[in-house]
Design a protein around this motif. Sequence first.
Motif, mmCIF file in Angstrom:
data_model
loop_
_atom_site.group_PDB
_atom_site.id
_atom_site.type_symbol
_atom_site.label_atom_id
_atom_site.label_comp_id
_atom_site.label_asym_id
_atom_site.label_seq_id
_atom_site.Cartn_x
_atom_site.Cartn_y
_atom_site.Cartn_z
ATOM 1 N N ASN A 176 31.245 87.689 -13.274
ATOM 2 C CA ASN A 176 31.687 87.333 -14.614
ATOM 3 C C ASN A 176 30.758 86.386 -15.356
ATOM 4 N N GLY A 177 29.567 86.158 -14.816
ATOM 5 C CA GLY A 177 28.584 85.346 -15.512
ATOM 6 C C GLY A 177 28.955 83.878 -15.612
ATOM 7 N N THR A 178 29.616 83.351 -14.593
ATOM 8 C CA THR A 178 30.051 81.955 -14.635
ATOM 9 C C THR A 178 29.005 80.991 -14.078
ATOM 10 N N ALA A 179 27.958 81.515 -13.444
ATOM 11 C CA ALA A 179 26.951 80.643 -12.820
ATOM 12 C C ALA A 179 25.532 81.037 -13.224
ATOM 13 N N MET A 180 25.367 81.547 -14.427
ATOM 14 C CA MET A 180 24.048 82.017 -14.866
ATOM 15 C C MET A 180 22.992 80.919 -14.838
ATOM 16 N N GLY A 181 23.340 79.748 -15.331
ATOM 17 C CA GLY A 181 22.376 78.664 -15.398
ATOM 18 C C GLY A 181 21.807 78.284 -14.045
#
Length: 352
Positions: free
Chosen positions: A66-71
């Motif tokens: 879900n793109g919660t840890a992209m950074g």
Amino acid sequence: MSLVERAGLSVLQKFDPETAHGLALRALSAGLVPLPGPVSSPRLGVRLAGLDLPNPIGLAAGFDKNGTAMGPLARAGFGFIELGGITPRPQVGNDKPRLWRLSRDRAVINRFGFNNDGAAAMAIRLSARPRGAVIGLNLGANKDSADRAADYAEVLRICGANVDFATVNVSSPNTEKLRDLQGPAALRALLAGVLEVRAKIARRVPIFLKIAPDLSDAELAAIAEVAMDMGVDGIVATNTTLDREGLSSRKAQNAGGLSGAPLFEKSTRVLARLSRDTAGNVPLIGVGGIGSAEQAYEKIRAGATVVQLYSAMVFEGLSLAARVAQGLDRLLERDGFANVSDAVGTGRDDWL
């Protein structure tokens, strides 16, 4: 692997796999995981479908659905990151339990069934994505959709403005009859819809196609023909397998897709056949069973322009990406390759 990472993995192993996965993502997002930053060298830099990558080691879809840890993931040593799979509407996926560790086999079985927050939520997160990283999205279809082929185009329409590439995933074994979309006629129609949407995005987004490892030579040849005819920018080989041959873990017969070490040889043979069938005209992304620099190198020599990993991190930790990239650099230097692209396909015949 550091002592801190080893201790963290030991703690996570005490939880059921899906809970452990969630805890790992939260720790990553909270800044509790040491990160190496970018890993690159003149030998490792590679161009894939117009994208300049610092190294050829990518994160496969499924880790950060879900793109919660992209950074944090952008600072974890990967050359590129694939998020998802994402469906148009939010979806809870299959009933739990749906994820198992097979420690004796260094493998994982999952039957998640495209559980995700949906395309609208992902689009919001992508709008705040870290710049400078190469981030792609795995496209999927809702289980109850009346037109699954149209779902892929819809996810791209909603999210495409902020991704660097998109992968059409018609090879998950955990959504009933999804793999039927790999047939030539169905695949052409699906890709036509996705490419039509792609043409409306302001900048060109490369489209990759992710296939199953459980295909015959004739089926692979047909997919290669469709990919070349339709102008697909790359083929991801491969997704998880339904095969259970040679496993020793008690949980080996649980339903779902198998990934990890047992998939390495099967997926690499598929990769080599696709390299032969496409005659190098379509970039290949090698996935399946990579747990070391030597295995990443084998995939590249079998025909992969770049590779992806995921399941091995369950046993080796997040630092695996940087270790594989650094080890690959040494292997390329040892064998006299000035750049990773020079090694692509040099060992393909060994797998045919």
